[in-house]
Each structure stands twice: as structure tokens, then as C-alpha cells.
Design a protein around this motif. Sequence first.
Motif, short mmCIF file in Angstrom:
data_model
loop_
_atom_site.label_atom_id
_atom_site.label_comp_id
_atom_site.label_asym_id
_atom_site.label_seq_id
_atom_site.Cartn_x
_atom_site.Cartn_y
_atom_site.Cartn_z
N ASP A 151 0.77 -1.52 0.12
CA ASP A 151 0.36 0.16 -0.01
C ASP A 151 1.10 0.87 0.31
N MET A 152 1.85 1.04 0.33
CA MET A 152 3.32 2.25 0.23
C MET A 152 3.28 2.85 -0.79
N PRO A 153 3.34 4.34 -1.46
CA PRO A 153 3.62 5.15 -2.87
C PRO A 153 4.34 4.23 -3.43
N ARG A 154 5.25 4.22 -4.65
CA ARG A 154 5.54 3.65 -4.88
C ARG A 154 7.34 4.09 -4.90
N TRP A 155 7.43 5.07 -5.00
CA TRP A 155 8.73 5.81 -4.33
C TRP A 155 9.20 5.92 -3.41
N GLN A 156 8.31 5.82 -1.99
CA GLN A 156 8.95 5.34 -0.91
C GLN A 156 9.12 3.82 -1.27
N MET A 157 9.03 3.03 -2.38
CA MET A 157 8.69 0.91 -1.55
C MET A 157 10.03 1.06 -2.86
N ILE A 158 10.87 1.92 -3.51
CA ILE A 158 11.41 2.32 -4.70
C ILE A 158 12.67 2.28 -3.43
N ALA A 159 12.28 4.04 -2.63
CA ALA A 159 13.32 4.05 -1.91
C ALA A 159 13.71 3.31 -0.53
N ALA A 160 12.81 2.20 -0.26
CA ALA A 160 13.09 1.63 1.06
C ALA A 160 14.23 0.77 0.21
N TYR A 161 13.46 0.10 -1.13
CA TYR A 161 14.68 -1.07 -1.73
C TYR A 161 15.98 -0.61 -2.07
N VAL A 162 15.97 0.58 -2.39
CA VAL A 162 17.42 1.09 -2.10
C VAL A 162 18.30 0.78 -1.10
N LEU A 163 17.82 1.49 0.04
CA LEU A 163 18.05 1.88 1.25
C LEU A 163 18.42 0.35 1.78
N MET A 164 17.54 -0.61 1.66
CA MET A 164 18.05 -1.87 1.88
C MET A 164 19.21 -3.13 1.40
N LEU A 165 19.41 -2.37 -0.25
CA LEU A 165 20.36 -3.28 -0.74
C LEU A 165 21.63 -2.43 -0.46
N ALA A 166 21.73 -1.30 0.03
CA ALA A 166 23.17 -0.64 0.27
C ALA A 166 23.05 -1.02 1.78
N GLY A 167 21.97 -1.64 2.46
CA GLY A 167 22.90 -2.03 3.84
C GLY A 167 23.26 -3.05 3.97
N GLY B 97 26.90 -7.15 4.36
CA GLY B 97 27.26 -8.19 3.27
C GLY B 97 28.57 -8.57 2.83
N LEU B 98 29.66 -7.20 2.72
CA LEU B 98 30.53 -7.14 1.87
C LEU B 98 32.19 -7.94 2.73
N PRO B 99 31.71 -7.61 4.32
CA PRO B 99 32.76 -8.40 5.04
C PRO B 99 32.66 -9.38 5.08
N VAL B 100 31.39 -9.65 5.36
CA VAL B 100 31.26 -11.05 5.40
C VAL B 100 31.81 -12.16 4.00
N TYR B 101 31.44 -11.84 3.63
CA TYR B 101 31.87 -12.32 2.02
C TYR B 101 32.84 -12.80 2.04
N TRP B 102 34.01 -11.40 2.51
CA TRP B 102 35.58 -11.34 1.94
C TRP B 102 35.99 -11.69 3.24
N MET B 103 35.06 -12.59 4.68
CA MET B 103 35.52 -13.41 5.39
C MET B 103 35.52 -14.58 4.85
N ILE B 104 34.32 -15.16 4.20
CA ILE B 104 34.34 -16.33 3.37
C ILE B 104 35.17 -16.04 1.90
N ALA B 105 35.46 -15.73 1.68
CA ALA B 105 36.53 -16.20 0.53
C ALA B 105 37.83 -16.26 0.12
N ALA B 106 38.33 -14.71 1.28
CA ALA B 106 39.98 -15.28 1.94
C ALA B 106 40.27 -16.66 2.88
N ALA B 107 38.95 -16.94 2.73
CA ALA B 107 39.35 -18.42 4.43
C ALA B 107 39.77 -20.09 3.07
#
Length: 296
Positions: free
Chosen positions: A23-39, A44-54
Amino acid sequence: MADERIETRLQRAMPSAASSPLDMPRWQMIAAYVLMLAGIIVIGLPVYWMIAAAFKTMPEIYSVPVTWIPRQPVRSNFVRAWHAAPFGRYYINTIITTFFGSGAELFFAITSAYAFAFLRFPKKNAAFVLLLAALLVPNQVTLLPNYLTVARLGWINTYQGIIVPGAAVAYGTFMLRQYFQTLPRDLMDAAKVDGAGHLRTLWHVVLPLAQPAVITFGLISVVAKWNDFAWPLVVTNTQDMRVLSIGIYWLLDQEGNTQWGTVMAGTIFVVLPVLLIFLWAQRYIVEGMTAGAVKG
């Protein structure tokens, strides 16, 4: 019969489902997904680097440009990490101290939060102010007093020496007390009318409604106990009583020749159990938060 009446009132008092995110406006939903992706990237990047380096060799870890996927994955880092320190014994010690330490924290947090939220006793507000003051005291300040107390009791290098000083934390009481105060008082009154005492009210009314807060604090406590480093290092003096976080420390080379692949493999040994616990517990958090979505 009293228990059945309490359960029936509990189901009727559950809140209705919240509005759908669709029910959220489209721009709010897009902003929420962008912020979630940034988070996800930041976390996740340090966690992935830890697994890859192992799974990398030392030359590949230091190679430029960076290789995000190991060219020739190796498993020897895990073998070296496991044999570099007695990780089997570290696991046993960490499981024992985490289980009993977090269990004690949950017990004292739930009972004391219930007392602050629903009971009447003299100087209640003054006691709560002292509790808030305890939140301002850094853990490092209490290391020496706790060590002297534990030493006088003869608990150096013992499980009780690791567990007892951290058996209760002010944050847990504060967090659960604030959540308990949001619960409808009508349910407490109904339970009292049905003949329920404080323990039955706590078990059948308060805890089911406060399930998200209780499990969330439980996860916070488990992670804190599992990763605790300073206090177990201070209060133990033999390798047989060390915990996992100290085992990772022993993998570091003070002369700068650290085998980072081995360290990352050892870190996975520490992180993996906590990750599995979170994946197991998150469904209970979701169930507790959405319990009112279906009418009883």
C-alpha cells in the motif's frame, strides 16, 4: 479452566494485522529497497570477503587487483586453523558459558522487568533510576572489581567465574520493561480475576505477547556471550578454559606474519554457530510479531 479462559482472552486481545507494504507509494517502496540494498552491501561485503579469503592462498589474498572468487579454492586453511589451537575444547567452553550465561540473563531480565512494569513496591522509581545509571557504566570499569571478587571466591579459571559476573545486565531489564509496559493492562486484570498469580500471568499472558522482545534480547545476549573476549581472557589462565574468541586471537602473529586465510577460516568457526542460531530463531520473532494477523 482458568488457563483456558486466559488463553481465550489473550487471543481476542491480539492486535489486528498491519497494512500491507504494497500500500506504500511507489517512490517510498523504491527508496526502501535502495536503502535495504545499501545496507546489505555494507554489512554483507565484509562477511563475503571473510568467506572468500578462507578459501584463498596467501599470495591470492594479497594479489592486486582483488579476486572476489577464489581462483583455486583450498581447504587447508580450515585444517590449519583447527589444529593451530584446540578449537574442540574452545567450542565446549563457549557453549557452556553462552548457554548458562544467556539463560541467567534472560531469567533475571524477564523477572525484574515484570516487577518494574507490574508490581508495586517501595522506592520503585528510585530503583529504576539506579538501573538506568548502571547502563552508563562501561564494562571495562567493572573488570578489576569483578576480578577481585571472583579471586576471593576462588573462582579463577572456572566456569562460574566466567558466567556469574555477567549473569544479569541492566539493558535486558530496561528493554523488556519498556516492552511490557506497552501490553494491555486489561489482560493482567482479566488474569487476576480468573485466579492467576504473578507466575501464571507472566508465563501465560506476558511472555506470549512479549515473544518478539524476549527472543530479540535472547539473541543479543547469545551473541554477546559467544563473542565475549575481555572477561574470559582476564579470568582464565589455562588453555583448557579458553573460549573461541580467544582462540582466534592466538591465530594472529604478533610479528606481522599472520596467515590471514587461516584466521578467516577460524573466524568462520566462530561465526557459523551464531548465524545458525539466528536463522533458527528469526521465525519465532516473525511469528510473535504477526501473531495477531489471524484471529483466534
